[in-house]
Scaffold this motif. Sequence first.
Motif, mmCIF file in Angstrom:
data_model
loop_
_atom_site.group_PDB
_atom_site.id
_atom_site.type_symbol
_atom_site.label_atom_id
_atom_site.label_comp_id
_atom_site.label_asym_id
_atom_site.label_seq_id
_atom_site.Cartn_x
_atom_site.Cartn_y
_atom_site.Cartn_z
ATOM 1 N N LEU A 177 -5.514 36.668 -3.477
ATOM 2 C CA LEU A 177 -5.905 35.261 -3.395
ATOM 3 C C LEU A 177 -7.280 35.035 -3.994
ATOM 4 C CD1 LEU A 177 -4.901 34.342 0.279
ATOM 5 C CD2 LEU A 177 -3.678 33.760 -1.814
ATOM 6 N N ALA A 178 -7.445 33.873 -4.580
ATOM 7 C CA ALA A 178 -8.753 33.446 -5.085
ATOM 8 C C ALA A 178 -8.807 31.928 -4.981
ATOM 9 C CB ALA A 178 -8.954 33.884 -6.535
ATOM 10 N N VAL A 179 -9.993 31.414 -4.792
ATOM 11 C CA VAL A 179 -10.178 29.968 -4.755
ATOM 12 C C VAL A 179 -11.026 29.577 -5.968
ATOM 13 C CG1 VAL A 179 -12.202 30.038 -3.229
ATOM 14 C CG2 VAL A 179 -10.829 27.983 -3.323
ATOM 15 N N VAL A 180 -10.608 28.505 -6.634
ATOM 16 C CA VAL A 180 -11.386 27.989 -7.755
ATOM 17 C C VAL A 180 -12.604 27.300 -7.160
ATOM 18 C CG1 VAL A 180 -11.399 26.441 -9.743
ATOM 19 C CG2 VAL A 180 -9.297 27.650 -9.118
ATOM 20 N N GLU A 198 -8.843 24.646 -5.115
ATOM 21 C CA GLU A 198 -7.477 25.077 -4.779
ATOM 22 C C GLU A 198 -7.404 26.593 -4.686
ATOM 23 O OE1 GLU A 198 -4.895 23.105 -3.921
ATOM 24 O OE2 GLU A 198 -6.298 21.431 -4.105
ATOM 25 N N ILE A 199 -6.523 27.056 -3.828
ATOM 26 C CA ILE A 199 -6.308 28.483 -3.634
ATOM 27 C C ILE A 199 -5.100 28.896 -4.464
ATOM 28 C CG2 ILE A 199 -5.749 30.277 -1.953
ATOM 29 C CD1 ILE A 199 -7.081 28.361 0.164
ATOM 30 N N TYR A 255 -6.081 35.101 -14.873
ATOM 31 C CA TYR A 255 -4.957 34.169 -14.858
ATOM 32 C C TYR A 255 -4.537 33.934 -13.413
ATOM 33 C CZ TYR A 255 -4.883 35.323 -19.788
ATOM 34 O OH TYR A 255 -5.241 35.497 -21.103
ATOM 35 N N VAL A 256 -4.386 32.655 -13.058
ATOM 36 C CA VAL A 256 -4.099 32.273 -11.672
ATOM 37 C C VAL A 256 -2.940 31.290 -11.660
ATOM 38 C CG1 VAL A 256 -5.063 31.232 -9.581
ATOM 39 C CG2 VAL A 256 -6.551 32.519 -11.113
ATOM 40 N N ILE A 257 -2.054 31.442 -10.675
ATOM 41 C CA ILE A 257 -0.970 30.484 -10.468
ATOM 42 C C ILE A 257 -1.174 29.833 -9.102
ATOM 43 C CG2 ILE A 257 0.630 32.179 -9.490
ATOM 44 C CD1 ILE A 257 2.849 30.574 -11.063
ATOM 45 N N PHE A 258 -0.848 28.547 -9.024
ATOM 46 C CA PHE A 258 -1.064 27.765 -7.807
ATOM 47 C C PHE A 258 0.268 27.337 -7.201
ATOM 48 C CE2 PHE A 258 -4.703 27.317 -10.580
ATOM 49 C CZ PHE A 258 -5.747 27.621 -9.729
ATOM 50 N N ASP A 259 0.235 26.931 -5.931
ATOM 51 C CA ASP A 259 1.449 26.504 -5.222
ATOM 52 C C ASP A 259 2.178 25.366 -5.923
ATOM 53 O OD1 ASP A 259 1.360 28.354 -3.222
ATOM 54 O OD2 ASP A 259 0.471 27.021 -1.730
#
Length: 137
Positions: A11-14, A28-29, A43-47
Amino acid sequence: MNERINLHGTLAVVRPDLENDPVRQQGEIGIITYADEVNNEVYVIFDNGKEGTYKGEALLQFKTPDEVAASPVDNAREMELKDYKDVYKIGLLLDAGRSTDLMRAMEIARDNPAIWRDVFVTVGERIEHRQNKLVAR
């Protein structure tokens, strides 16, 4: 050497204070799907299905559970009571380690900028630390 870092699936939060976010996911997480340490791109994907590419400094992750647990003890005199309780609660949730606990801890931390220095590290710092360890070998 384009080596994959062991951040995949974490997990990472912007950063909520990020000014230029083309994906508009500030605060967003998301879940890290790939980290390119050579180019410092994560690279991050969000809900909501959106995907974004960020520099490591734009993303926050938790420090180790031991570092988070030590923070209320080390900084008790400097912390407001609410901040102390939040850091303590985050430490307990990190120790529990269930996915719902980790998400709840991330939400608490994200919503209280006063404790960021006590609980968060940037992904960029984590990448740099890993690179330093590899060079030291």
